[in-house]
Enzyme design. Sequence first.
Site, mmCIF file in Angstrom:
data_model
loop_
_atom_site.group_PDB
_atom_site.id
_atom_site.type_symbol
_atom_site.label_atom_id
_atom_site.label_comp_id
_atom_site.label_asym_id
_atom_site.label_seq_id
_atom_site.Cartn_x
_atom_site.Cartn_y
_atom_site.Cartn_z
ATOM 1 N N SER A 16 50.013 77.685 68.999
ATOM 2 C CA SER A 16 48.718 77.066 68.749
ATOM 3 C C SER A 16 48.236 76.456 70.049
ATOM 4 C CB SER A 16 48.866 75.987 67.670
ATOM 5 O OG SER A 16 49.325 76.589 66.496
ATOM 6 N N LEU A 17 47.351 77.169 70.706
ATOM 7 C CA LEU A 17 46.910 76.755 72.039
ATOM 8 C C LEU A 17 45.671 75.872 71.934
ATOM 9 C CD1 LEU A 17 47.809 77.258 74.943
ATOM 10 C CD2 LEU A 17 46.250 79.213 75.017
ATOM 11 N N CYS B 69 45.687 75.147 56.030
ATOM 12 C CA CYS B 69 46.892 74.350 56.099
ATOM 13 C C CYS B 69 46.759 72.899 55.606
ATOM 14 C CB CYS B 69 47.215 74.373 57.586
ATOM 15 S SG CYS B 69 48.702 73.660 58.067
ATOM 16 N N SER C 106 54.854 79.972 63.858
ATOM 17 C CA SER C 106 53.783 79.331 64.615
ATOM 18 C C SER C 106 54.199 77.931 65.043
ATOM 19 C CB SER C 106 52.535 79.270 63.738
ATOM 20 O OG SER C 106 51.474 78.666 64.428
ATOM 21 N N CYS D 205 52.527 82.848 53.406
ATOM 22 C CA CYS D 205 52.507 81.785 54.402
ATOM 23 C C CYS D 205 53.218 80.593 53.768
ATOM 24 C CB CYS D 205 51.053 81.448 54.712
ATOM 25 S SG CYS D 205 50.873 79.996 55.762
ATOM 26 N N GLY E 91 53.648 71.641 58.299
ATOM 27 C CA GLY E 91 54.812 71.286 59.107
ATOM 28 C C GLY E 91 54.913 72.039 60.411
ATOM 29 N N GLU E 92 55.787 71.543 61.271
ATOM 30 C CA GLU E 92 56.045 72.174 62.562
ATOM 31 C C GLU E 92 57.439 72.798 62.487
ATOM 32 O OE1 GLU E 92 54.723 73.080 65.509
ATOM 33 O OE2 GLU E 92 56.772 73.691 65.947
ATOM 34 N N CYS F 220 47.882 66.756 65.218
ATOM 35 C CA CYS F 220 46.708 67.504 65.704
ATOM 36 C C CYS F 220 45.443 66.996 65.004
ATOM 37 C CB CYS F 220 46.883 69.005 65.458
ATOM 38 S SG CYS F 220 48.295 69.691 66.313
ATOM 39 N N ASN G 2 38.590 75.228 60.134
ATOM 40 C CA ASN G 2 38.296 74.842 58.755
ATOM 41 C C ASN G 2 37.985 73.363 58.749
ATOM 42 O OD1 ASN G 2 38.753 77.115 56.865
ATOM 43 N ND2 ASN G 2 40.702 77.184 57.953
ATOM 44 N N GLU H 295 52.658 73.487 50.186
ATOM 45 C CA GLU H 295 51.778 74.603 49.830
ATOM 46 C C GLU H 295 52.362 75.925 50.303
ATOM 47 O OE1 GLU H 295 47.938 73.893 51.552
ATOM 48 O OE2 GLU H 295 47.946 71.828 50.847
ATOM 49 N N CYS I 97 53.762 66.338 58.419
ATOM 50 C CA CYS I 97 53.960 66.752 59.807
ATOM 51 C C CYS I 97 53.735 65.542 60.701
ATOM 52 C CB CYS I 97 52.944 67.850 60.153
ATOM 53 S SG CYS I 97 53.143 68.529 61.811
ATOM 54 N N CYS J 1 43.799 68.877 61.855
ATOM 55 C CA CYS J 1 44.687 69.409 60.816
ATOM 56 C C CYS J 1 44.911 68.428 59.666
ATOM 57 C CB CYS J 1 46.019 69.781 61.462
ATOM 58 S SG CYS J 1 47.197 70.465 60.304
#
Length: 346
Positions: free
Chosen positions: A214-215, A333, A191, A105, A159-160, A116, A290, A92, A112, A119
């Site tokens: 991303s905390l 995402c 990020s 973005c 993705g990371e 998380c 979200n 995306e 990924c 996500c």
Amino acid sequence: MKPDVKSMTLLELGEALHALGQPGYRARQVYQWLHEKRVLSFEQMENLPKALRQELSERFSLTALCCLRRQVSKLDGTEKLLLGLQDGGAVEAVLMRYRYGNTVCISTQVGCRMGCRFCASTLGGLVRGLTPGEMLDEVYALERFCGEKIGGVVLMGIGEPLDNYENVLKFLSLLSAPEGMNLSLRHVSLSTCGLVPEIDRLSGERLGLTLSVSLHAPDDETRKRIMPIAKKYPMQELMAACRRYFERTGRRVSYEYALIAGENDSPAQAKKLCALLRGQNCHVNLIPVNEVAERDCRRGSREAIERFQALLVRGGLNATIRRELGSDISAACGQLRRETAAREGL
Ligand code: SAH
């Protein structure tokens, strides 16, 4: 596997063409076709001899993305594309329109593996990392399909990025190359969920881009519950790496904090976050989570979100609530890829 020509720098292209016995000016010609005129085949490189076009197509691969779905937000004009890769995968990319210009973005991996809990991108695991050329293709596709010039790029899609380190770095160098998009890395944000050794590696590159971390939690206990990576890198190590990033680059770190009702949004957690970040030159971006169908994370009320922000500000932090763009087109995402995959077996 043939080398992917769009992932090559002008210098690398020059060396490859020299090895084929081509004159020095050819590399710039090919580079222009790829990165300025953005042709989709070698055949379209009209000022090259026919035989060379043929030879290039035999020796190199040329990636192109097709647009599988396109959604335009009726609320704010945000556009989201589901882009098909040549091997059948999909990623995306989103175009966001701001008063000061357009930012895109983009995704850095197909899927990924960070896991998380909130996500959508991580649900099917990691398929593969994107090549530098494929990441450029996303930017070019948004310009082409949406007919807009792009002034900023954020690596916050699927993705990371730091799990695809080499390719992402090469992408950044191509994106900022004067003979290509020539985009200043000051207009780029990366990020990460917090891969400590790679954050340190990135600090050493001194690129001038903004690091977003991303905390999503103020302590290890809460963070481990929602982000598996917290088990590998404790908060203390992550904070030390972020401070080093600021010291080495002079760029303040931006922390993302997705507020999940009953998980990380209590007043006590707001206070803990203040204590954790006190004295750091940083910014906190609060994101109302979200809701993803397969996930059990719920969004709190607007009042709860504002209360959390107020506590951070009172505690001396620079904290804003992220303005939501494209909330009517599942712009979060990984959501569009996930929905389409479920329906069409992508
Ligand atoms: N892997 C990187 C970049 C991709 S995600 C990272 O973890 O930072 C970009 C941001 O969106 C991250 O802060 C991520 O935690 C957040 N995010 C993912 N899913 C979300 C959701 N359902 N609601 C709110 N934010 C989400």
